[in-house]
Scaffold this active site. Structure first.
Site, PDB file in Angstrom:
ATOM      1  N   ARG A  69     -64.270  -3.034 -12.582  1.00 36.25           N
ATOM      2  CA  ARG A  69     -63.659  -1.777 -12.809  1.00 36.25           C
ATOM      3  C   ARG A  69     -61.988  -1.753 -12.537  1.00 36.25           C
ATOM      4  NH1 ARG A  69     -63.563   2.909  -9.636  1.00 36.25           N
ATOM      5  NH2 ARG A  69     -65.150   1.936  -8.247  1.00 36.25           N
ATOM      6  N   TYR A 122     -57.594  14.171 -34.085  1.00 36.37           N
ATOM      7  CA  TYR A 122     -58.894  13.515 -33.914  1.00 36.37           C
ATOM      8  C   TYR A 122     -59.833  14.773 -33.112  1.00 36.37           C
ATOM      9  CZ  TYR A 122     -62.897  10.804 -32.803  1.00 36.37           C
ATOM     10  OH  TYR A 122     -64.314  10.390 -32.366  1.00 36.37           O
ATOM     11  N   ASP A 194     -50.843   8.841 -30.652  1.00 32.31           N
ATOM     12  CA  ASP A 194     -52.162   8.081 -30.948  1.00 32.31           C
ATOM     13  C   ASP A 194     -51.787   7.437 -32.169  1.00 32.31           C
ATOM     14  OD1 ASP A 194     -54.359   7.166 -31.895  1.00 32.31           O
ATOM     15  OD2 ASP A 194     -55.658   9.117 -31.170  1.00 32.31           O
ATOM     16  N   LYS A 219     -61.105   0.375 -33.417  1.00 29.71           N
ATOM     17  CA  LYS A 219     -60.678   0.148 -35.146  1.00 29.71           C
ATOM     18  C   LYS A 219     -60.027  -1.143 -35.570  1.00 29.71           C
ATOM     19  CE  LYS A 219     -62.135   4.592 -34.938  1.00 29.71           C
ATOM     20  NZ  LYS A 219     -62.287   4.813 -33.526  1.00 29.71           N
TER      21      LYS A 219
END
Length: 404
Positions: A69, A122, A194, A219
């Site tokens: 983590r 988004y 973004d 993406k």
């Protein structure tokens, strides 16, 4: 600045690699053995050889060999390349694009703060600003991203952050990144962009003054529709503020997805060159088709912000939006008639994907929200892949003929 010696390892001499070289050798200094391809480190935890070493591991932020983590050795390879591509000091990897966005925003604001965001983001980003942050006492003002004066008018004494996205999903409107950065920086306001729809191959917000650049690495970076990841590119100081929230929220990227992401990055410039060319050609072709009402693509002179796109972008990306004459039913029939383009969400991969946006978001957005986002009933979003351009056009032509 990048530094390397003749073997591709760090030195004190500056150099300027092109992107094609950076994605292949930008992490060379991290190779711990003779492996050409870094190994997958599939361990949740790591052994300390002494109490002193354990204390050092446990108290070193972003240690790649303590607990997964906190970091993973493969993460460091990816982060090194992404920081070079976005020209930031460092990068952080997370389990998804929304993990990156949410973690970043939540780490930088607190009760009583004010943030500015775009009316069009988004969908999940919009929900963060409209529904989540207000629950914790953070006020949000949404502005028209195409209006620089709207950003200026929204600034208050308690404004701490401005979030932008350009080109925006799904309408491909643009935000003037330099104008926003110039407004924010003298006032001590942090800016977040973004950059998912553009990629650093086409646009570098940090070079235009933006403080933090976030990505859905699912993406373009992954490029093959087989992983989910997020990235935050920023200064070391901002990363130190964001990382504790990341550890707390636990949006962790798995070792396998990190390795797949690294593999995807190796071919990013090659894929983007083909994708940019294909998308430009498809957009120009669609504008000539009688069944098409409108085409939205920053690379087209008909785009209302084409001049801005030329100033701040080097290429215009995979995503084209267009509207079909005949309304919702004709649009649904068109999408269903396609054989080559895959009817699926996401973008930026080698395969061409297409969605009927009104149908996709009807179950999660109200009519008012869809109108605010610019989603009309006949709206289509297409992410162009690397197939041969003639085959893509033929597939689109056949589907358009089916609704004639």
């Amino acid at each position: 600045m990048k530094v390397a010696d003749s073997a591709g390892l760090p030195s004190n001499e500056p150099f300027n690699w092109h992107d094609e070289t950076t994605v292949l050798h930008g992490d060379a200094a991290l190779n711990a053995d003779a492996s050409v391809v870094p190994p997958i480190h599939y361990s949740a935890t790591y052994r300390a050889r002494s109490a002193a070493e354990f204390a050092d591991m446990a108290n070193t932020p972003r240690h790649p060999g303590f607990y997964n983590r906190y970091g993973n050795p493969v993460h460091k390879h990816v982060e090194a390349i992404l920081a070079e591509l976005e020209q930031t000091e460092t990068a952080l990897l997370m389990g998804s694009g929304m993990g990156a966005i949410s973690t970043t925003i939540l780490s930088l604001v607190e009760r009583g703060d004010h943030v500015i965001a775009q009316q069009r983001h988004y969908m999940s980003t919009s929900k963060l600003f409209e529904e989540v942050l207000p629950r914790f006492g953070v006020t949000c003002t949404l502005v028209d991203q195409t209006d620089n004066e709207a950003f200026a008018a929204a600034i208050r004494s308690e404004t701490r952050l401005i979030m932008v996205e350009t080109p925006v999903n799904p309408t491909l409107s643009l935000t003037d990144l330099k104008a926003v950065a110039d407004l924010a920086r003298p006032r001590g306001i942090i800016t977040v962009a973004d950059n998912t729809f553009a990629s650093p191959l086409n646009q570098r917000p940090h070079e235009l003054g933006i403080d933090i650049v976030v990505h859905s690495a699912t993406k373009y970076f992954g490029g093959h529709h087989d992983l989910m990841a997020g990235a935050v590119c920023c200064s070391q100081a901002l990363a130190e503020r964001i990382w504790p929230m990341h550890v707390t929220l636990g949006s962790v990227l798995s070792p396998m997805d990190a390795w797949l992401l690294l593999r995807g990055l190796r071919t990013l410039p090659l894929r983007m060159e083909r994708i940019n060319a294909n998308a430009q050609a498809v957009a120009e072709w669609l504008e000539t088709q009688p069944a098409i009402d409108r085409v939205f693509y920053p690379g087209l002179p008909s785009h209302s912000q084409h001049n801005l796109a030329r100033r701040q972008m080097k290429g215009y990306g995979a995503v084209i939006a267009f509207s079909i004459k005949g309304g919702f039913e004709a649009t649904s029939q068109f999408v269903s008639s396609l054989k080559l383009a895959t009817h699926a969400v996401s973008l930026g991969g080698v395969e061409t994907l297409i969605v009927h946006t009104a149908a996709m978001w009807a179950g999660t957005m109200t009519e008012a929200q869809m109108q605010s986002a610019g989603i009309e009933p006949n709206f289509v979003r297409m992410s162009v892949g690397v197939e041969h351009i003639d085959d893509l056009k033929a597939d689109l032509a056949t589907a358009l003929a089916a609704i004639a």
